[in-house]
Design a protein around this motif. Structure first.
Motif, PDB file in Angstrom:
ATOM      1  N   GLN A 186      40.661  78.085  98.950  1.00  0.00           N
ATOM      2  CA  GLN A 186      40.581  76.690  98.516  1.00  0.00           C
ATOM      3  C   GLN A 186      40.159  76.545  97.048  1.00  0.00           C
ATOM      4  N   HIS A 187      39.639  77.611  96.427  1.00  0.00           N
ATOM      5  CA  HIS A 187      39.243  77.566  95.017  1.00  0.00           C
ATOM      6  C   HIS A 187      40.214  78.319  94.106  1.00  0.00           C
ATOM      7  N   ARG A 188      41.241  78.900  94.683  1.00  0.00           N
ATOM      8  CA  ARG A 188      42.165  79.732  93.900  1.00  0.00           C
ATOM      9  C   ARG A 188      42.783  78.975  92.725  1.00  0.00           C
ATOM     10  N   GLU A 189      43.350  77.810  92.983  1.00  0.00           N
ATOM     11  CA  GLU A 189      44.005  77.052  91.909  1.00  0.00           C
ATOM     12  C   GLU A 189      43.013  76.670  90.812  1.00  0.00           C
ATOM     13  N   GLU A 190      41.807  76.333  91.208  1.00  0.00           N
ATOM     14  CA  GLU A 190      40.778  75.977  90.228  1.00  0.00           C
ATOM     15  C   GLU A 190      40.446  77.182  89.346  1.00  0.00           C
ATOM     16  N   LEU A 191      40.329  78.357  89.956  1.00  0.00           N
ATOM     17  CA  LEU A 191      40.077  79.576  89.178  1.00  0.00           C
ATOM     18  C   LEU A 191      41.250  79.874  88.254  1.00  0.00           C
ATOM     19  N   HIS A 192      42.466  79.689  88.739  1.00  0.00           N
ATOM     20  CA  HIS A 192      43.648  79.884  87.896  1.00  0.00           C
ATOM     21  C   HIS A 192      43.583  78.976  86.667  1.00  0.00           C
ATOM     22  N   LYS A 193      43.163  77.717  86.862  1.00  0.00           N
ATOM     23  CA  LYS A 193      43.064  76.776  85.741  1.00  0.00           C
ATOM     24  C   LYS A 193      41.997  77.210  84.745  1.00  0.00           C
ATOM     25  N   ILE A 194      40.883  77.718  85.233  1.00  0.00           N
ATOM     26  CA  ILE A 194      39.808  78.189  84.347  1.00  0.00           C
ATOM     27  C   ILE A 194      40.305  79.366  83.518  1.00  0.00           C
ATOM     28  N   ILE A 195      40.938  80.321  84.175  1.00  0.00           N
ATOM     29  CA  ILE A 195      41.472  81.498  83.472  1.00  0.00           C
ATOM     30  C   ILE A 195      42.542  81.071  82.465  1.00  0.00           C
ATOM     31  N   THR A 196      43.418  80.150  82.872  1.00  0.00           N
ATOM     32  CA  THR A 196      44.446  79.634  81.971  1.00  0.00           C
ATOM     33  C   THR A 196      43.815  79.011  80.730  1.00  0.00           C
ATOM     34  N   GLY A 197      42.777  78.201  80.924  1.00  0.00           N
ATOM     35  CA  GLY A 197      42.099  77.550  79.813  1.00  0.00           C
ATOM     36  C   GLY A 197      41.454  78.544  78.859  1.00  0.00           C
ATOM     37  N   ILE A 198      40.827  79.571  79.396  1.00  0.00           N
ATOM     38  CA  ILE A 198      40.186  80.590  78.551  1.00  0.00           C
ATOM     39  C   ILE A 198      41.234  81.295  77.702  1.00  0.00           C
ATOM     40  N   ILE A 199      42.329  81.691  78.322  1.00  0.00           N
ATOM     41  CA  ILE A 199      43.397  82.395  77.602  1.00  0.00           C
ATOM     42  C   ILE A 199      44.007  81.481  76.533  1.00  0.00           C
ATOM     43  N   SER A 200      44.280  80.242  76.903  1.00  0.00           N
ATOM     44  CA  SER A 200      44.865  79.281  75.967  1.00  0.00           C
ATOM     45  C   SER A 200      43.917  78.996  74.798  1.00  0.00           C
ATOM     46  N   ASN A 201      42.634  78.837  75.087  1.00  0.00           N
ATOM     47  CA  ASN A 201      41.650  78.569  74.028  1.00  0.00           C
ATOM     48  C   ASN A 201      41.480  79.747  73.076  1.00  0.00           C
ATOM     49  N   ARG A 202      41.920  80.920  73.466  1.00  0.00           N
ATOM     50  CA  ARG A 202      41.874  82.100  72.590  1.00  0.00           C
ATOM     51  C   ARG A 202      43.229  82.309  71.901  1.00  0.00           C
ATOM     52  N   ASN A 203      44.085  81.299  72.011  1.00  0.00           N
ATOM     53  CA  ASN A 203      45.420  81.308  71.388  1.00  0.00           C
ATOM     54  C   ASN A 203      46.301  82.456  71.873  1.00  0.00           C
ATOM     55  N   GLN A 204      46.173  82.778  73.148  1.00  0.00           N
ATOM     56  CA  GLN A 204      47.013  83.788  73.780  1.00  0.00           C
ATOM     57  C   GLN A 204      47.904  83.075  74.791  1.00  0.00           C
ATOM     58  N   LYS A 205      48.888  83.782  75.327  1.00  0.00           N
ATOM     59  CA  LYS A 205      49.856  83.150  76.223  1.00  0.00           C
ATOM     60  C   LYS A 205      49.714  83.692  77.644  1.00  0.00           C
ATOM     61  N   LEU A 206      49.373  82.809  78.565  1.00  0.00           N
ATOM     62  CA  LEU A 206      49.340  83.185  79.979  1.00  0.00           C
ATOM     63  C   LEU A 206      50.755  83.078  80.522  1.00  0.00           C
ATOM     64  N   ILE A 207      51.211  84.144  81.166  1.00  0.00           N
ATOM     65  CA  ILE A 207      52.531  84.125  81.776  1.00  0.00           C
ATOM     66  C   ILE A 207      52.408  83.960  83.281  1.00  0.00           C
ATOM     67  N   SER A 208      51.424  84.647  83.882  1.00  0.00           N
ATOM     68  CA  SER A 208      51.258  84.590  85.328  1.00  0.00           C
ATOM     69  C   SER A 208      49.833  84.980  85.686  1.00  0.00           C
ATOM     70  N   VAL A 209      49.281  84.326  86.713  1.00  0.00           N
ATOM     71  CA  VAL A 209      47.945  84.672  87.207  1.00  0.00           C
ATOM     72  C   VAL A 209      47.924  84.455  88.711  1.00  0.00           C
ATOM     73  N   PHE A 210      47.221  85.332  89.419  1.00  0.00           N
ATOM     74  CA  PHE A 210      47.020  85.143  90.848  1.00  0.00           C
ATOM     75  C   PHE A 210      45.721  85.818  91.260  1.00  0.00           C
ATOM     76  N   ALA A 211      44.867  85.037  91.925  1.00  0.00           N
ATOM     77  CA  ALA A 211      43.582  85.547  92.405  1.00  0.00           C
ATOM     78  C   ALA A 211      43.648  85.788  93.908  1.00  0.00           C
TER      79      ALA A 211
END
Length: 153
Positions: free
Chosen positions: A26-51
């Motif tokens: 139930q928290h997977r999507e939220e964790l994906h969003k957090i990881i996406t935000g961290i990567i984006s804020n470091r000016n890198q490109k997230l292609i895929s993530v799965f927890a």
């Protein structure tokens, strides 16, 4: 960096401290969003993530302006802090030390992204330990078993 052109794709894998199933579905999507935000804020490109409940796969388009180890440190520390603050677990959440990182060519990106997104199905047939050792062997990464992740047997 002016006049710098690159194409660096890295598949990163890391696991929960103690290899305990601490990432609830139930928290997977939220964790994906957090990881996406961290990567984006470091000016890198997230292609895929799965927890999965006990480990995470991420495919990143890495710019040469950032060291991979710094990005992974930021992902792990930022997501650990978030999980702890949200009280998804009792006490302090943490990831195990270390990670696996594997480079891929542009022609492999769709295949690797799909592999990451289909982790649940994949792990019905293979344990995380089997998967990780297969990756190390496929990429001919030399390793010492005493320094691998702690496994749930």
């Amino acid at each position: 960096m002016a006049n710098t052109y690159s194409q660096i794709y890295i598949h990163v894998v890391f696991t929960v401290q103690g290899r305990i199933n601490l990432i609830p579905k139930q928290h997977r999507e939220e964790l994906h969003k957090i990881i996406t935000g961290i990567i984006s804020n470091r000016n890198q490109k997230l292609i895929s993530v799965f927890a999965m409940p006990d480990h995470v796969h991420i495919l990143i388009g890495l710019k040469p302006s950032m060291a991979l180890s710094d990005l992974i440190r930021d992902i792990k520390s930022g997501s650990s802090k978030y999980i702890t603050e949200k009280k998804w677990v009792k006490g302090k959440f943490s990831w195990q030390e270390g990670h696996g990182s594997f480079s891929h060519s542009r022609s492999q990106i769709n295949q690797v992204a799909n592999y990451i997104l289909n982790q649940e199905e994949h792990h019905r047939k293979k344990t995380f330990k089997e998967e990780y050792l297969d990756m190390l062997n496929k990429f001919e990464v030399e390793y010492d078993e005493k320094f691998l992740f702690k496994w749930i047997e």
